[in-house]
Design a protein around this motif. Sequence first.
Motif, PDB file in Angstrom:
ATOM      1  N   LEU A 125      39.177  51.715  30.932  1.00 52.86           N
ATOM      2  CA  LEU A 125      40.624  51.676  30.787  1.00 52.86           C
ATOM      3  C   LEU A 125      40.950  51.306  29.343  1.00 52.86           C
ATOM      4  CD1 LEU A 125      41.398  49.627  34.030  1.00 52.86           C
ATOM      5  CD2 LEU A 125      41.379  52.115  33.786  1.00 52.86           C
ATOM      6  N   VAL A 126      41.782  52.101  28.696  1.00 49.29           N
ATOM      7  CA  VAL A 126      42.138  51.865  27.294  1.00 49.29           C
ATOM      8  C   VAL A 126      43.598  51.439  27.238  1.00 49.29           C
ATOM      9  CG1 VAL A 126      42.190  52.807  24.967  1.00 49.29           C
ATOM     10  CG2 VAL A 126      40.505  53.676  26.625  1.00 49.29           C
ATOM     11  N   GLU A 127      43.833  50.197  26.820  1.00 56.84           N
ATOM     12  CA  GLU A 127      45.197  49.660  26.763  1.00 56.84           C
ATOM     13  C   GLU A 127      45.295  48.689  25.597  1.00 56.84           C
ATOM     14  OE1 GLU A 127      48.188  50.265  28.162  1.00 56.84           O
ATOM     15  OE2 GLU A 127      48.694  48.818  26.613  1.00 56.84           O
ATOM     16  N   SER A 128      46.113  49.016  24.613  1.00 59.78           N
ATOM     17  CA  SER A 128      46.180  48.197  23.399  1.00 59.78           C
ATOM     18  C   SER A 128      47.052  46.956  23.568  1.00 59.78           C
ATOM     19  CB  SER A 128      46.713  49.045  22.238  1.00 59.78           C
ATOM     20  OG  SER A 128      48.033  49.505  22.518  1.00 59.78           O
ATOM     21  N   ASP A 129      47.910  46.915  24.567  1.00 64.56           N
ATOM     22  CA  ASP A 129      48.743  45.739  24.833  1.00 64.56           C
ATOM     23  C   ASP A 129      47.862  44.660  25.477  1.00 64.56           C
ATOM     24  OD1 ASP A 129      50.429  43.839  26.261  1.00 64.56           O
ATOM     25  OD2 ASP A 129      52.094  45.199  25.861  1.00 64.56           O
ATOM     26  N   THR A 130      47.676  43.542  24.767  1.00 56.19           N
ATOM     27  CA  THR A 130      46.755  42.497  25.231  1.00 56.19           C
ATOM     28  C   THR A 130      47.141  41.959  26.601  1.00 56.19           C
ATOM     29  OG1 THR A 130      46.323  41.853  22.936  1.00 56.19           O
ATOM     30  CG2 THR A 130      45.745  40.259  24.646  1.00 56.19           C
ATOM     31  N   ARG A 131      48.432  41.755  26.832  1.00 63.55           N
ATOM     32  CA  ARG A 131      48.847  41.210  28.129  1.00 63.55           C
ATOM     33  C   ARG A 131      48.530  42.170  29.266  1.00 63.55           C
ATOM     34  NH1 ARG A 131      54.949  40.386  27.578  1.00 63.55           N
ATOM     35  NH2 ARG A 131      54.633  42.500  26.793  1.00 63.55           N
ATOM     36  N   LYS A 132      48.742  43.450  29.037  1.00 58.81           N
ATOM     37  CA  LYS A 132      48.425  44.426  30.084  1.00 58.81           C
ATOM     38  C   LYS A 132      46.911  44.545  30.275  1.00 58.81           C
ATOM     39  CE  LYS A 132      52.700  47.055  29.502  1.00 58.81           C
ATOM     40  NZ  LYS A 132      53.330  48.323  29.073  1.00 58.81           N
ATOM     41  N   ALA A 133      46.158  44.423  29.171  1.00 60.93           N
ATOM     42  CA  ALA A 133      44.703  44.467  29.295  1.00 60.93           C
ATOM     43  C   ALA A 133      44.203  43.296  30.136  1.00 60.93           C
ATOM     44  CB  ALA A 133      44.065  44.451  27.909  1.00 60.93           C
ATOM     45  N   ILE A 134      44.804  42.124  29.953  1.00 56.44           N
ATOM     46  CA  ILE A 134      44.429  40.965  30.767  1.00 56.44           C
ATOM     47  C   ILE A 134      44.770  41.225  32.239  1.00 56.44           C
ATOM     48  CG2 ILE A 134      44.978  38.540  31.238  1.00 56.44           C
ATOM     49  CD1 ILE A 134      45.370  38.238  28.180  1.00 56.44           C
ATOM     50  N   PHE A 135      45.946  41.788  32.475  1.00 55.02           N
ATOM     51  CA  PHE A 135      46.319  42.121  33.860  1.00 55.02           C
ATOM     52  C   PHE A 135      45.275  43.063  34.481  1.00 55.02           C
ATOM     53  CE2 PHE A 135      48.143  45.470  36.544  1.00 55.02           C
ATOM     54  CZ  PHE A 135      48.536  44.722  37.644  1.00 55.02           C
ATOM     55  N   LEU A 136      44.847  44.051  33.721  1.00 56.11           N
ATOM     56  CA  LEU A 136      43.879  45.007  34.253  1.00 56.11           C
ATOM     57  C   LEU A 136      42.554  44.325  34.604  1.00 56.11           C
ATOM     58  CD1 LEU A 136      44.556  47.962  31.783  1.00 56.11           C
ATOM     59  CD2 LEU A 136      45.180  47.876  34.210  1.00 56.11           C
ATOM     60  N   ARG A 137      42.076  43.464  33.733  1.00 59.30           N
ATOM     61  CA  ARG A 137      40.811  42.769  33.995  1.00 59.30           C
ATOM     62  C   ARG A 137      40.927  41.849  35.206  1.00 59.30           C
ATOM     63  NH1 ARG A 137      40.834  41.569  28.129  1.00 59.30           N
ATOM     64  NH2 ARG A 137      39.604  43.193  27.094  1.00 59.30           N
ATOM     65  N   GLU A 138      42.017  41.072  35.237  1.00 58.60           N
ATOM     66  CA  GLU A 138      42.181  40.119  36.329  1.00 58.60           C
ATOM     67  C   GLU A 138      42.384  40.833  37.670  1.00 58.60           C
ATOM     68  OE1 GLU A 138      41.919  36.825  36.192  1.00 58.60           O
ATOM     69  OE2 GLU A 138      41.394  36.927  34.078  1.00 58.60           O
ATOM     70  N   THR A 139      43.101  41.916  37.645  1.00 59.30           N
ATOM     71  CA  THR A 139      43.351  42.642  38.895  1.00 59.30           C
ATOM     72  C   THR A 139      42.076  43.332  39.379  1.00 59.30           C
ATOM     73  OG1 THR A 139      45.662  42.952  38.299  1.00 59.30           O
ATOM     74  CG2 THR A 139      44.766  44.434  39.956  1.00 59.30           C
ATOM     75  N   ALA A 140      41.318  43.920  38.466  1.00 63.67           N
ATOM     76  CA  ALA A 140      40.049  44.535  38.865  1.00 63.67           C
ATOM     77  C   ALA A 140      39.120  43.495  39.479  1.00 63.67           C
ATOM     78  CB  ALA A 140      39.391  45.200  37.656  1.00 63.67           C
ATOM     79  N   ARG A 141      39.100  42.305  38.898  1.00 66.36           N
ATOM     80  CA  ARG A 141      38.251  41.231  39.431  1.00 66.36           C
ATOM     81  C   ARG A 141      38.704  40.855  40.836  1.00 66.36           C
ATOM     82  NH1 ARG A 141      37.950  36.366  35.507  1.00 66.36           N
ATOM     83  NH2 ARG A 141      36.896  37.983  34.283  1.00 66.36           N
ATOM     84  N   ALA A 142      40.010  40.738  41.031  1.00 69.54           N
ATOM     85  CA  ALA A 142      40.526  40.389  42.358  1.00 69.54           C
ATOM     86  C   ALA A 142      40.221  41.484  43.382  1.00 69.54           C
ATOM     87  CB  ALA A 142      42.034  40.159  42.278  1.00 69.54           C
TER      88      ALA A 142
END
Length: 242
Positions: A125-142
Amino acid sequence: MARKPDARRGGPRPAAQPRAAGPAGPAGADHDIIRPRIDALLAGVPRETLDRLEIYAERLIRWQGAINLVGPATLPELWRRHMLDSAQLLPLIGPVAGRRLVDLGSGAGFPGLVLAALADLDVHLVESDTRKAIFLRETARAMGIAVTVHAERIERLKPLDADLVSARALAPLDKLLEMAIPLARPDAVFWFLKGAQADAEIAAARTRWTMQVVCHRSMTDEGGVILEAKGLSRVQDRDQSR
């Protein structure tokens, strides 16, 4: 295939968990209508795999209060406008096991995170917005899935040898191809969700690119299409080879 671990999981996290967006209200109100359509569309996919989307939806609604992940007006139709819109790609793509998919401008994770939840894909997943990138990582983990999140501008990435490239509401086709091709294998297939301007975008792109294009009718947008492109080369490269 073993899922690729997220090399960036040690990255920064939000200082505090985003507050819930308040009562869910109408958010995802179309769940009971659209979730069965997704189940039927992906017949054969285990129910527990499909249930990952429930976790995804719950987290998106919760984080929406802190980050504008999707257009607020689309929340009441979260399952049709975003979940089904993304899941409809899977039957079109065909066998995916072990293939690498690079999703450009992932934003809230559509379609890349949905596809990662439903299929044995190596998803970047390529996302330059740091906050959205964090959301993606945390959601994938969940959700219990492994994806690789690149918190970088697309133009700064090194080649990723993608078998498949996807994007949704990111840029005109010509610009999308310019960004996507350096990240992909020569035989890659590109999947872009497009709106009513798809024909005009294809015509404009053909002035610079030769390609095989198929437009699949969208299940979720009467004027939309899913654009499948492959066999790409620049027009100048084609002319020089003659």
